[in-house]
Design a protein around this motif. Sequence first.
Motif, short mmCIF file in Angstrom:
data_model
loop_
_atom_site.label_atom_id
_atom_site.label_comp_id
_atom_site.label_asym_id
_atom_site.label_seq_id
_atom_site.Cartn_x
_atom_site.Cartn_y
_atom_site.Cartn_z
N ASN A 43 0.81 -1.22 0.00
CA ASN A 43 0.00 0.00 0.00
C ASN A 43 0.85 1.27 0.00
OD1 ASN A 43 -2.67 -1.13 -0.05
ND2 ASN A 43 -2.35 -1.81 2.04
N LEU A 44 2.04 1.20 0.56
CA LEU A 44 2.95 2.34 0.49
C LEU A 44 3.39 2.57 -0.95
CD1 LEU A 44 4.72 4.52 1.81
CD2 LEU A 44 6.47 2.75 2.18
N ILE A 45 3.71 1.50 -1.66
CA ILE A 45 4.08 1.61 -3.08
C ILE A 45 2.93 2.19 -3.89
CG2 ILE A 45 4.66 0.26 -5.15
CD1 ILE A 45 6.22 -1.65 -3.32
N ILE A 46 1.71 1.74 -3.60
CA ILE A 46 0.54 2.28 -4.31
C ILE A 46 0.37 3.76 -4.02
CG2 ILE A 46 -1.98 2.19 -4.49
CD1 ILE A 46 -1.81 -0.81 -3.90
N SER A 47 0.53 4.15 -2.76
CA SER A 47 0.35 5.56 -2.39
C SER A 47 1.37 6.45 -3.06
CB SER A 47 0.45 5.71 -0.86
OG SER A 47 -0.61 5.05 -0.23
N ILE A 48 2.63 6.02 -3.09
CA ILE A 48 3.65 6.84 -3.74
C ILE A 48 3.42 6.86 -5.25
CG2 ILE A 48 6.13 7.13 -4.14
CD1 ILE A 48 6.64 5.79 -1.46
N GLY A 49 2.99 5.73 -5.82
CA GLY A 49 2.67 5.70 -7.24
C GLY A 49 1.52 6.62 -7.59
N THR A 50 0.50 6.66 -6.73
CA THR A 50 -0.62 7.58 -6.94
C THR A 50 -0.17 9.03 -6.86
OG1 THR A 50 -2.14 5.96 -5.98
CG2 THR A 50 -2.92 8.21 -6.13
N LEU A 51 0.70 9.32 -5.90
CA LEU A 51 1.25 10.67 -5.78
C LEU A 51 2.04 11.04 -7.03
CD1 LEU A 51 1.76 13.21 -4.10
CD2 LEU A 51 3.71 12.02 -3.05
#
Length: 498
Positions: A43-51
């Motif tokens: 979920n951290l990877i997803i959040s940074i990817g979304t950012l």
Amino acid sequence: MGLVQKDAFRTTLISYFGILIGYLNKGVLFLAILSTSQIGLINLIISIGTLFAQLANFGTVYATWKFFPFMRNEAKKHHGFLAFLLLIVGAGILIYSALYILFREQIERGYMEKSPMFLDYYYWVLPIGISYVLFMVLEVYLRSLYKNIVAVFAYEVVLRLATTVILVLKWLNWISFELFVGLHSLLYIIPTMILVLYLKRINEFNVRLSSIQIPKRLKRVVFYFSSFSYINTLGAVWVNSLDVLMIAQFVGLDGTGVFTTVIFLTSVLQVPYRSILRVSAPLVSDYWKHRNFDKMKELYTKVSSVSLVIGLAMFLLCWVNIDFLFSFLKPEFREGIWVFFFIMIGKLVDMYFGLNGAIFSTSKKYRYDIIFTMFLIVAVYVLNYLMIPMWGIAGAAISTSIALLVYNVGRLLFIWYAYKLHPFHRNQFIIIGISVLVLFAGQLTQGLINNKWIQFLFESTLVVVLFFGPIYLFSLEKETINYITKALAFVRSKLGRN
């Protein structure tokens, strides 16, 4: 509201089907197959990817809403507007990919102590970020063409089904966790490719640079508008991403795993609202074009009223059954109960005032929105910095709710002052009062029945009867009544046809 209701109902059905698959993934398979820290990493990877995606889009989302009605011309392929958008986003992808690579050491430094596992998977952010920003451009372009279904199906259903497949492969030990992370990031290209194929099928994939026939003066206006809306867009991103980034820094991946899982569970609250907003936002741009303030005010009030009713109903159903819902999660997830509460309160506020963004960003006073956005970014960061060390993941939820409340009220007051537009109606306050009484009733009846499934059915029935009963009997919200009536008629017609 006819077009809005029809499309919103369809996208809501698809979204809820996607939510069911998502719950199977994140609420069951993720918890059974992965550790809490591994969930936090994903979920951290997803959040940074979304950012990354929100940074790289350079404000093209709101620019499409505002300017596409003026570009619409099938014979001239809409003056190459899609190619123009992709050119801007292509530049954003190159710039932020380079920055992400060049500043790796500085970025990793913030996660080295509490979330060291992230350092081994640093570059898997890029496939998600690049795929998602391209999806955003194609999706908002289709929304401007009033074509919403395929994009929702691709992202909410297909992507989650693909995630289910690789989760099963991991469960069978056919793939390692390292390969799972890589495949999970690469899956995000699938919804984007689906939209490309769909645009080609409807003959709307016009991406030749030679097709761009936008006057230089209008290009300058688009760039100027995009520069402001770009910063405004970041406000919403910071609210959704900054919590996760700072929890990973201050608490660690275990806390990130709990927080992001609970955030997903609360997302069910906003599904009907997102479906309504998806259809309503392009209409706002058309109303500005024709200076139709009466229609805009009518839409503003109706969208807010419907969102309020649906949002309150979902909140009540979830909160009176909160122990039942969390009984299916691991014991360490119980600390997420108050995260659930405060995030849902913040989302309720955002839903009620949510059309503010579409109205503000497509108006002539869009420049002033940057003030509210900068406040939101600073408020979330400062409040998180103060509250996460004191109260952990609950502190992040409290700070987000406070920031969203002040942010939305500020925008609301400005729109009312500038255009004399507001979403309020007397019946809305009656509905809020009813919801408070239902909440108290639900709390008083906790633990009356020993069997948790029967207690769940009893509490849910109580909420539905006590909340929707007065709304229906006294016609407090006609759009919701019409919406439910049409939904039931649609289901009956489908069942009858089969």
